[in-house]
Design an enzyme around this catalytic site. Structure first.
Site, mmCIF file in Angstrom:
data_model
loop_
_atom_site.group_PDB
_atom_site.id
_atom_site.type_symbol
_atom_site.label_atom_id
_atom_site.label_comp_id
_atom_site.label_asym_id
_atom_site.label_seq_id
_atom_site.Cartn_x
_atom_site.Cartn_y
_atom_site.Cartn_z
ATOM 1 N N GLY A 44 0.771 -1.233 0.000
ATOM 2 C CA GLY A 44 0.000 0.000 0.000
ATOM 3 C C GLY A 44 0.803 1.285 0.000
ATOM 4 C CG ASP A 101 -9.354 1.170 8.784
ATOM 5 O OD1 ASP A 101 -10.174 1.934 9.327
ATOM 6 O OD2 ASP A 101 -9.703 0.132 8.208
ATOM 7 C CB VAL A 152 -9.968 6.148 0.267
ATOM 8 C CG1 VAL A 152 -10.957 7.081 0.940
ATOM 9 C CG2 VAL A 152 -8.885 5.717 1.261
ATOM 10 C CG ASP A 158 -5.457 -3.195 -2.606
ATOM 11 O OD1 ASP A 158 -5.128 -2.725 -1.507
ATOM 12 O OD2 ASP A 158 -5.837 -4.371 -2.752
ATOM 13 N NE ARG A 164 -1.746 -2.873 -4.565
ATOM 14 C CZ ARG A 164 -2.016 -3.016 -3.264
ATOM 15 N NH1 ARG A 164 -2.011 -1.960 -2.478
ATOM 16 N NH2 ARG A 164 -2.281 -4.199 -2.749
HETATM 17 P P1 5GP Z 1 -5.485 -1.321 9.799
HETATM 18 O O1 5GP Z 1 -4.636 -2.487 10.205
HETATM 19 O O2 5GP Z 1 -5.098 -0.005 10.419
HETATM 20 O O3 5GP Z 1 -6.946 -1.599 9.928
HETATM 21 O O4 5GP Z 1 -5.366 -1.151 8.258
HETATM 22 C C1 5GP Z 1 -4.189 -1.088 7.646
HETATM 23 C C2 5GP Z 1 -4.304 -1.538 6.231
HETATM 24 O O5 5GP Z 1 -5.654 -1.773 5.808
HETATM 25 C C3 5GP Z 1 -3.787 -0.445 5.366
HETATM 26 O O6 5GP Z 1 -2.398 -0.546 5.224
HETATM 27 C C4 5GP Z 1 -4.545 -0.682 4.086
HETATM 28 O O7 5GP Z 1 -3.833 -1.628 3.308
HETATM 29 C C5 5GP Z 1 -5.853 -1.290 4.517
HETATM 30 N N1 5GP Z 1 -6.921 -0.279 4.539
HETATM 31 C C6 5GP Z 1 -7.517 0.288 5.607
HETATM 32 N N2 5GP Z 1 -8.450 1.186 5.245
HETATM 33 C C7 5GP Z 1 -8.452 1.188 3.900
HETATM 34 C C8 5GP Z 1 -9.201 1.925 2.907
HETATM 35 O O8 5GP Z 1 -10.049 2.782 3.160
HETATM 36 N N3 5GP Z 1 -8.901 1.637 1.609
HETATM 37 C C9 5GP Z 1 -7.968 0.715 1.254
HETATM 38 N N4 5GP Z 1 -7.762 0.539 -0.053
HETATM 39 N N5 5GP Z 1 -7.236 0.014 2.146
HETATM 40 C C10 5GP Z 1 -7.483 0.248 3.452
HETATM 41 MG MG MG Z 2 -3.819 -2.848 1.642
#
Ligand code: 5GP
Ligand code: MG
Length: 180
Positions: A44, A101, A152, A158, A164
């Protein structure tokens, strides 16, 4: 320019470039004179890392770590890693990720870096930070943009491996989810 798959654009190329200039200035000021290793969480943060690195006029090493916590548009709490950590002893680590996130990914990466890498310090830079209550509370020292809790894509982010390569960041058209 229209971007197929996007419901609306949140940040265009000019907005991203201007914000990266500001982030890079802060990062440069903090790490100037310190041995720095930038550790990008792939896939990402690929484009974010490439554009940010070119704005850092200081000596640094670049490494990457594959991490995944996502299945489609639903976040899972389990984080899996691809590849090991580079040696970080005697160095300051700056972790780069695309988006904060739930906090699960960065929490796990940070813990791994501290436990296995033994760096002098760890900071984190994310391009996007969602306004929400996180599963794992996490503080990112550098954050590009605050966004609402929407899915997003673009600029490295992605949906099931797609989008991407969009040069902008936008909200995915809900009609594209599960198909498209
Ligand atoms: P977390 O572990 O904080 O929930 O999320 C981290 C990963 O989830 C990010 O590096 C990303 O790859 C994916 N992610 C979280 N929210 C989004 C979003 O709104 N869109 C996309 N495309 N990926 C997300
Ligand atoms: Mg991702």
């Amino acid at each position: 320019m229209r971007h197929p798959g996007l419901q609306r654009v949140l940040f265009d190329e000019a907005a991203i470039a201007a914000r990266l200039d500001e982030m890079a200035a802060g990062i440069t000021a903090f790490y100037d004179g310190k041995p720095l290793t930038v550790l990008a969480i792939l896939n990402g943060s690929l484009i974010f890392a490439a554009d940010l690195l070119r704005r850092l006029p200081i000596p640094l090493r670049f490494e990457s770590l594959g991490a995944a916590s996502y299945r489609g548009a639903v976040s899972g709490g389990t984080v899996t890693f691809k590849g090991g950590l580079p040696p970080l002893a005697g160095r300051h680590a700056l972790i780069l990720d695309d988006i904060l996130d739930t906090g699960c990914t960065l929490h796990a990466v940070r813990r791994k870096v501290l436990a296995e890498g033994g760096p002098l310090s760890v900071r984190t830079a994310v391009l996007l930070r969602k306004r929400k209550t996180r599963i794992e509370p996490f503080h990112a020292e550098y954050a590009g943009f605050e966004i609402d809790d929407e899915f997003v894509v673009g600029y490295g982010l992605d949906y099931d491996g797609r989008y991407r390569n969009l040069p902008v960041i936008g909200v995915l058209d809900p009609a594209r989810r599960g198909g498209g």
